[in-house]
Design an enzyme around this catalytic site. Structure first.
Site, short mmCIF file in Angstrom:
data_model
loop_
_atom_site.label_atom_id
_atom_site.label_comp_id
_atom_site.label_asym_id
_atom_site.label_seq_id
_atom_site.Cartn_x
_atom_site.Cartn_y
_atom_site.Cartn_z
N GLU A 118 -24.49 22.13 87.92
CA GLU A 118 -23.74 21.32 88.89
C GLU A 118 -22.32 21.86 88.99
O GLU A 118 -21.79 22.44 88.05
CB GLU A 118 -23.78 19.85 88.44
CG GLU A 118 -22.96 18.87 89.21
CD GLU A 118 -23.31 18.70 90.69
OE1 GLU A 118 -23.49 19.73 91.36
OE2 GLU A 118 -23.36 17.57 91.16
N ASP A 119 -21.70 21.65 90.14
CA ASP A 119 -20.34 22.13 90.33
C ASP A 119 -19.34 21.34 89.50
O ASP A 119 -18.47 21.90 88.85
CB ASP A 119 -19.95 22.11 91.83
CG ASP A 119 -20.23 20.78 92.52
OD1 ASP A 119 -20.71 19.83 91.87
OD2 ASP A 119 -19.96 20.70 93.73
N ASP B 15 -17.67 14.10 87.68
CA ASP B 15 -16.50 13.30 88.01
C ASP B 15 -16.68 11.91 87.39
O ASP B 15 -16.39 11.72 86.21
CB ASP B 15 -16.42 13.29 89.55
CG ASP B 15 -15.19 12.62 90.11
OD1 ASP B 15 -14.14 12.67 89.47
OD2 ASP B 15 -15.27 12.06 91.21
N PHE C 96 -8.51 16.33 93.57
CA PHE C 96 -9.67 16.75 94.36
C PHE C 96 -9.59 18.24 94.60
O PHE C 96 -8.59 18.75 95.11
CB PHE C 96 -9.74 15.99 95.69
CG PHE C 96 -11.12 16.01 96.26
CD1 PHE C 96 -12.09 15.09 95.83
CD2 PHE C 96 -11.49 16.96 97.20
CE1 PHE C 96 -13.38 15.13 96.32
CE2 PHE C 96 -12.79 17.00 97.71
CZ PHE C 96 -13.72 16.09 97.27
N ARG D 283 -15.90 25.58 101.36
CA ARG D 283 -16.89 26.02 100.37
C ARG D 283 -16.82 27.53 100.13
O ARG D 283 -17.16 28.03 99.07
CB ARG D 283 -18.32 25.72 100.84
CG ARG D 283 -18.71 24.28 100.79
CD ARG D 283 -20.23 24.15 100.96
NE ARG D 283 -20.60 22.83 101.42
CZ ARG D 283 -20.76 21.77 100.64
NH1 ARG D 283 -20.56 21.89 99.35
NH2 ARG D 283 -21.10 20.61 101.14
P1 XMP Z 1 -19.89 12.04 90.10
O1 XMP Z 1 -18.73 11.13 90.44
O2 XMP Z 1 -21.20 11.37 90.39
O3 XMP Z 1 -19.69 13.14 91.17
O4 XMP Z 1 -19.79 12.61 88.73
C1 XMP Z 1 -20.21 14.33 91.25
C2 XMP Z 1 -20.10 14.78 92.69
O5 XMP Z 1 -18.90 14.31 93.33
C3 XMP Z 1 -18.35 15.31 94.12
N1 XMP Z 1 -16.99 15.58 93.66
C4 XMP Z 1 -16.17 16.50 94.16
N2 XMP Z 1 -16.37 17.38 95.14
N3 XMP Z 1 -14.17 18.19 94.83
C5 XMP Z 1 -15.36 18.24 95.48
O6 XMP Z 1 -15.51 19.05 96.37
C6 XMP Z 1 -13.91 17.35 93.82
O7 XMP Z 1 -12.81 17.34 93.26
C7 XMP Z 1 -14.96 16.44 93.48
N4 XMP Z 1 -15.07 15.46 92.56
C8 XMP Z 1 -16.30 14.96 92.71
C9 XMP Z 1 -19.24 16.51 93.96
O8 XMP Z 1 -20.12 16.53 95.06
C10 XMP Z 1 -20.02 16.26 92.72
O9 XMP Z 1 -21.30 16.84 92.77
MG MG Z 2 -22.10 18.04 94.24
#
Ligand code: XMP
Ligand code: MG
Length: 176
Positions: free
Chosen positions: A98-99, A102, A151, A164
């Protein structure tokens, strides 16, 4: 509100070095195992592509798409899989890529879904971690960078589908 992405947080070189380091660790641990590497669309596509090419071990690649409905920059608790895996993972070694983690909601949900399918092993690799934002406890097994609550975009990460393609990772700021 207009936004810009000019402040570089992680350069292309810094990202490349980290991906190599992660890949070497992972390749060592999965040597001879042929894992299923699961990318979470769309954000993880670039990281996964670089990671598996650095790992240089046989693996199956598959993708899922997970939607969470809520405010733009936030993850709501309302999470569903909108494109599932095509690969059966029962008895396989699964590595989720995963990228960013959060709030932790997406990955904690997805890990539970995969566990129910009885993989032999299950681990998670994230490029970025924002530990201060957790709503539910979640720790990835492999973490590239731990970052502050900002962000970020680039290297697969987007803001409303923008940025992206950037080779580096930048902080999104408001221009007004
Ligand atoms: P959670 O909150 O479920 O989130 O852990 C994971 C997803 O939230 C998006 N996300 C971000 N995407 N910049 C982004 O482009 C950010 O700083 C960011 N923070 C959360 C992302 O899709 C991730 O998979
Ligand atoms: Mg994502």
């Amino acid at each position: 509100m207009a936004e810009s992405a000019t402040k570089i947080l992680l350069t292309e070189q810094v990202i490349r070095d980290k991906v190599k380091e992660l890949a070497a660790t992972i390749a060592g641990e999965y040597n001879g195992k042929n894992p299923v590497v699961v990318g979470i669309l769309k954000g993880a596509c670039i990281f996964l592509s670089d990671l598996i090419r650095e790992m240089q071990i046989p693996c199956t690649v598959d993708f899922v798409r997970i939607a969470s409905y809520g405010a733009k920059k936030e993850t709501s608790g309302n999470i569903t899989i909108t494109k599932d895996l095509e690969t059966p993972v029962k008895g396989r070694d699964v590595l989720v890529v995963e990228d960013i983690v959060d709030t932790g909601l997406t990955l904690s949900y997805f890990v539970e879904v995969i566990k129910q399918r009885q993989p032999a092993t299950l681990r998670v690799c994230v490029l970025l971690d924002k530990p201060k934002r957790r709503i539910v406890p979640f720790s990835a097994d492999y973490v590239g960078f731990s970052i502050e609550d900002e962000f970020v975009v680039g290297y697969g990460l987007d803001y409303n589908e923008k940025y992206r393609y950037l080779r580096d990772i930048r902080i999104v700021g408001s221009t007004d």
